[in-house]
Design a protein around this motif. Structure first.
Motif, mmCIF file in Angstrom:
data_model
loop_
_atom_site.group_PDB
_atom_site.id
_atom_site.type_symbol
_atom_site.label_atom_id
_atom_site.label_comp_id
_atom_site.label_asym_id
_atom_site.label_seq_id
_atom_site.Cartn_x
_atom_site.Cartn_y
_atom_site.Cartn_z
ATOM 1 N N GLY A 72 30.889 28.483 38.402
ATOM 2 C CA GLY A 72 32.208 28.254 37.510
ATOM 3 C C GLY A 72 33.207 27.655 38.630
ATOM 4 O O GLY A 72 33.354 27.511 39.679
ATOM 5 N N PRO A 73 34.520 27.748 37.836
ATOM 6 C CA PRO A 73 35.825 27.413 38.482
ATOM 7 C C PRO A 73 36.173 28.389 39.603
ATOM 8 O O PRO A 73 35.852 29.496 39.649
ATOM 9 N N ALA A 74 36.785 27.968 40.818
ATOM 10 C CA ALA A 74 36.815 28.529 42.057
ATOM 11 C C ALA A 74 37.832 29.793 41.865
ATOM 12 O O ALA A 74 37.927 30.798 42.048
ATOM 13 N N THR A 75 38.977 29.380 40.954
ATOM 14 C CA THR A 75 39.926 30.419 40.253
ATOM 15 C C THR A 75 39.149 31.562 39.673
ATOM 16 O O THR A 75 39.579 32.733 39.743
ATOM 17 N N ASP A 76 38.382 31.341 38.709
ATOM 18 C CA ASP A 76 37.718 32.346 37.969
ATOM 19 C C ASP A 76 36.748 33.269 39.119
ATOM 20 O O ASP A 76 36.823 34.429 38.945
ATOM 21 N N ALA A 77 36.219 32.530 40.061
ATOM 22 C CA ALA A 77 35.359 33.189 41.332
ATOM 23 C C ALA A 77 36.311 34.206 41.948
ATOM 24 O O ALA A 77 35.994 35.278 42.393
ATOM 25 N N VAL A 78 37.494 33.878 42.172
ATOM 26 C CA VAL A 78 38.426 34.544 42.835
ATOM 27 C C VAL A 78 38.711 35.944 42.072
ATOM 28 O O VAL A 78 38.582 36.826 42.710
ATOM 29 N N ARG A 79 38.896 35.749 40.956
ATOM 30 C CA ARG A 79 39.261 36.845 39.887
ATOM 31 C C ARG A 79 38.051 37.869 39.877
ATOM 32 O O ARG A 79 38.451 39.007 40.143
ATOM 33 N N ARG A 80 36.965 37.141 39.879
ATOM 34 C CA ARG A 80 35.671 38.155 39.733
ATOM 35 C C ARG A 80 35.425 38.858 41.103
ATOM 36 O O ARG A 80 35.249 40.244 41.168
ATOM 37 N N LEU A 81 35.615 38.070 42.315
ATOM 38 C CA LEU A 81 35.689 38.608 43.638
ATOM 39 C C LEU A 81 36.547 39.958 43.849
ATOM 40 O O LEU A 81 36.148 41.087 44.274
ATOM 41 N N VAL A 82 37.637 39.869 43.447
ATOM 42 C CA VAL A 82 38.913 40.782 43.633
ATOM 43 C C VAL A 82 38.314 41.812 42.772
ATOM 44 O O VAL A 82 38.409 42.935 43.278
ATOM 45 N N ALA A 83 37.938 41.653 41.446
ATOM 46 C CA ALA A 83 37.740 42.884 40.555
ATOM 47 C C ALA A 83 36.494 43.552 41.134
ATOM 48 O O ALA A 83 36.327 44.812 41.086
ATOM 49 N N GLU A 84 35.378 42.637 41.701
ATOM 50 C CA GLU A 84 34.202 43.516 42.531
ATOM 51 C C GLU A 84 34.523 44.305 43.809
ATOM 52 O O GLU A 84 33.875 45.086 43.798
ATOM 53 N N ILE A 85 35.561 43.739 44.527
ATOM 54 C CA ILE A 85 35.906 44.378 45.778
ATOM 55 C C ILE A 85 36.841 45.803 45.429
ATOM 56 O O ILE A 85 37.029 46.592 46.174
ATOM 57 N N GLU A 86 37.617 45.616 44.281
ATOM 58 C CA GLU A 86 38.533 46.752 44.112
ATOM 59 C C GLU A 86 37.990 47.991 44.299
ATOM 60 O O GLU A 86 38.828 48.890 44.721
ATOM 61 N N PRO A 87 37.114 48.467 43.782
ATOM 62 C CA PRO A 87 36.559 50.132 43.916
ATOM 63 C C PRO A 87 36.349 50.161 45.554
ATOM 64 O O PRO A 87 36.297 51.474 45.801
ATOM 65 N N HIS A 88 36.288 49.470 46.145
ATOM 66 C CA HIS A 88 35.999 49.678 47.769
ATOM 67 C C HIS A 88 37.210 48.980 48.666
ATOM 68 O O HIS A 88 37.278 49.170 49.871
#
Length: 195
Positions: A72-88
């Motif tokens: 998908g769009p890189a902007t959406d991928a950045v959003r997903r990445l930050v959300a996935e890293i948040e717990p750690h």
């Protein structure tokens, strides 16, 4: 009684995220074990930090995989990445301050793999025209890590609500990295905004 190494590491990570100068005695107390038991698991603070580093790298690599940064769009991928890293992010914030992990020839190759994956995401965004090209992918990667660490510290200190972590981190990063619209030439029709 067997010691749950994962529990000890997660307890140490939680404590050191809040108090990076915590002693091994404090780590042991937080984990609910004796100092001697902790020492049998980790010969000293350096060994504990190295084990936390391995955990942090594993968490980051899992977050990268779960975020599907090549879709998908890189902007959406950045959003997903930050959300996935948040717990750690707290653990990563602690590791970010441990300079010995990033100096010399003993640097863990895992950080290089993570850097390369994140940089590839920013390069993809530059190639697609989403992200500005005057900032290098290496710099954008460092900026992301810096924002993640800063947000984790702000949440830990109670200055930022945990629910705002992802939104604030992503919006600040994307706001700075998004490619600006081209200014219209005099007499030319205005460019349409993308939705």
């Amino acid at each position: 009684m067997a010691v749950d190494r994962e529990h000890v590491l997660r307890s140490a990570a939680a404590l050191l995220t809040r108090k990076s100068t915590a002693t091994m005695d404090e780590v042991a107390k937080t984990a609910g074990i004796s100092r001697a038991t902790l020492h049998r698991q980790f010969a000293g603070r350096d060994a504990l930090v190295r084990a936390l580093e391995a955990l942090g790298i594993a968490e980051c690599e899992a977050a990268l995989a779960a975020a599907r940064t090549d879709e998908g769009p890189a902007t959406d991928a950045v959003r997903r990445l930050v959300a996935e890293i948040e717990p750690h992010a707290g653990l990563l914030a602690f590791l970010y301050t441990e300079n010995q992990l990033f100096e010399g020839e003993g640097q863990n190759e895992g950080w290089t793999r993570i850097d390369e994956s994140v940089s590839a995401l920013f390069r993809r965004g530059q190639s697609s025209g989403e992200f500005r090209i005057d900032l290098t992918p290496a710099w954008l990667t460092e900026a992301l890590f810096g924002l993640l660490a800063s947000a984790a510290w702000a949440v830990a200190e109670g200055r930022v609500a945990p629910k705002d972590f992802t939104h604030m981190t992503v919006e600040l990063l994307i706001g700075g990295v998004r490619r600006p619209e081209e200014p219209a030439l005099p007499g030319a029709p205005a460019a349409r905004k993308e939705s």
